[in-house]
Design an enzyme around this catalytic site. Structure first.
Site, PDB file in Angstrom:
ATOM      1  CB  SER A 124     187.180  99.726  47.310  1.00  0.00           C
ATOM      2  OG  SER A 124     187.612  99.274  48.563  1.00  0.00           O
ATOM      3  CG  HIS A 295     183.210  98.117  50.952  1.00  0.00           C
ATOM      4  ND1 HIS A 295     183.304  99.466  50.685  1.00  0.00           N
ATOM      5  CD2 HIS A 295     184.346  97.556  50.451  1.00  0.00           C
ATOM      6  CE1 HIS A 295     184.434  99.717  50.056  1.00  0.00           C
ATOM      7  NE2 HIS A 295     185.089  98.578  49.897  1.00  0.00           N
TER       8      HIS A 295
END
Length: 371
Positions: A124, A295
């Protein structure tokens, strides 16, 4: 300039918000995960090239201890897990999350610890820092594993970052009501944040930033109540813009020729067609692994992701770095009967059940779905 001055004056007028120093260099907190000794004491295994692990926003090195230890054991190599500035146990300072600054912190760490040709793994926020490190300092890196992000601007994440910050600040406002000697302090903190972040996995992730003890390098400590390991009072729209950003002009014309493995959640919009094109442009020897995930890949597929990382490191270390990086076998593409990731609203995939309507910024939802 005037708006910045007014912001600083406003913060100075609030007693609970401590002023932060501006530092272009911060010594990062870290943990070294050494490979466990072989069961045969007569075999002396010399550790191979070190691995550097970089966490995501609102995360810290403690979130990934088990994964880093597994990678260290399986590759007989030390894994250096870092805390970014303003995260975990690292110092609080301006700039808060600027990518160029975070990258320079990592480069300074590599030099300070006399590491050579590291394998860099980033998730991320850490993924973008890893990408920038590979591009700007290829002489320091051997390979990269990039999880859940791409070398592009990602404006679609702004609405969710604002929700996370709003939830944490709402909890900050309730600090006087939550006592450190209350056995239910964590449940009470969760109840405050649930109004903005109903998703249990995300709540658990964000609550890892809160403790009843005094964290290291804290700037807003209050005895007798809960405390944050991040300077959350300073997290504002500038932080949101910086996290969604990518320094396109800074990396124009740059390439990293070494092996790079990209791990993508097919239900996430973080790595879309534009992102894959950017990978091809800057990382010609990248390969792709798809997971049926959003995600939050580490939360949904922890064992599988760890295996992909370890297998990639093992395979690349067996290759001679003389152009044979292309010999890496690309993972098969998985097919799903759903629209392409970049055409899907983020709130239905990446961060389930976040109340987008509770956010104070007008037009933010439209921005997230049009990106």
């Amino acid at each position: 300039m005037r708006s910045t001055s007014l912001l600083m004056q406003a913060k100075a007028a609030i007693p609970d918000i401590k002023q932060l120093p501006t530092k272009h260099k911060v010594s990062l907190a870290y943990t070294i995960h050494w490979p466990h000794k072989t069961v045969n004491p007569n075999i002396n295994i010399k550790p191979r090239e070190p691995v550097i692990f970089l966490h995501g926003v609102f995360g810290s090195k403690k979130n990934y201890r088990d994964y880093c230890q597994t990678i260290a054991n399986q590759n007989y190599t030390p894994v250096y897990s870092l805390d970014f500035r303003n995260h975990g146990e690292s110092e609080h300072a301006f700039p808060l999350v600027n990518y160029s600054t975070l990258t320079q912190d990592v480069v300074d760490f590599i030099h300070e610890h006399k590491l050579e040709k590291v394998d860099i793994v980033g998730y991320s926020l850490g993924a973008k820092v890893a990408l920038l490190t590979l591009l700007k300092h290829p002489e320091l890196c051997r390979s990269g594993v990039i999880i859940g992000n791409a070398p592009i601007k990602t404006p679609q994440v702004k609405v969710y970052l604002k929700a996370f910050i709003k939830a944490l600040k709402a909890l900050g406002d309730k600090r006087p009501e939550i006592k450190s000697n209350d056995k239910a302090w964590r449940a009470k903190a969760r109840d405050v944040m649930r109004k903005y972040i109903p998703d249990g996995d995300i709540l658990h992730y964000l609550l890892r930033n809160i403790d009843i003890r005094k964290p290291k390098n804290i700037t807003e400590y209050k005895p007798g109540t809960i405390n944050f390991s991040m300077p959350i009072s300073h997290f504002d729209n500038k932080v949101v813009e910086d996290i969604a950003d990518w320094p396109e002009e800074e990396v124009e014309g740059l390439k990293f020729e070494g092996p790079v493995r990209v791990i993508r959640g097919t239900q996430s919009v973080f790595i879309n067609d534009k992102g894959l094109a950017a990978y091809q442009k800057h990382f010609p020897n990248y390969t792709l692994t798809n997971f049926n995930s959003n995600h939050l890949i580490w939360a949904e597929r922890p064992l599988q992701v760890t295996k992909v990382v370890s297998d990639f490191l093992k395979k690349t270390r067996l290759l001679e770095m003389d152009g044979s990086a292309k010999a890496l076998e690309e993972s098969p593409k998985e097919s799903y009967s759903r629209p392409p990731a970049h055409q899907q609203p983020l709130h239905k995939n990446d961060f389930t059940h976040i109340d987008v309507g509770a956010l104070p910024v007008n037009g933010a939802q439209a921005e997230s779905t049009q990106a």
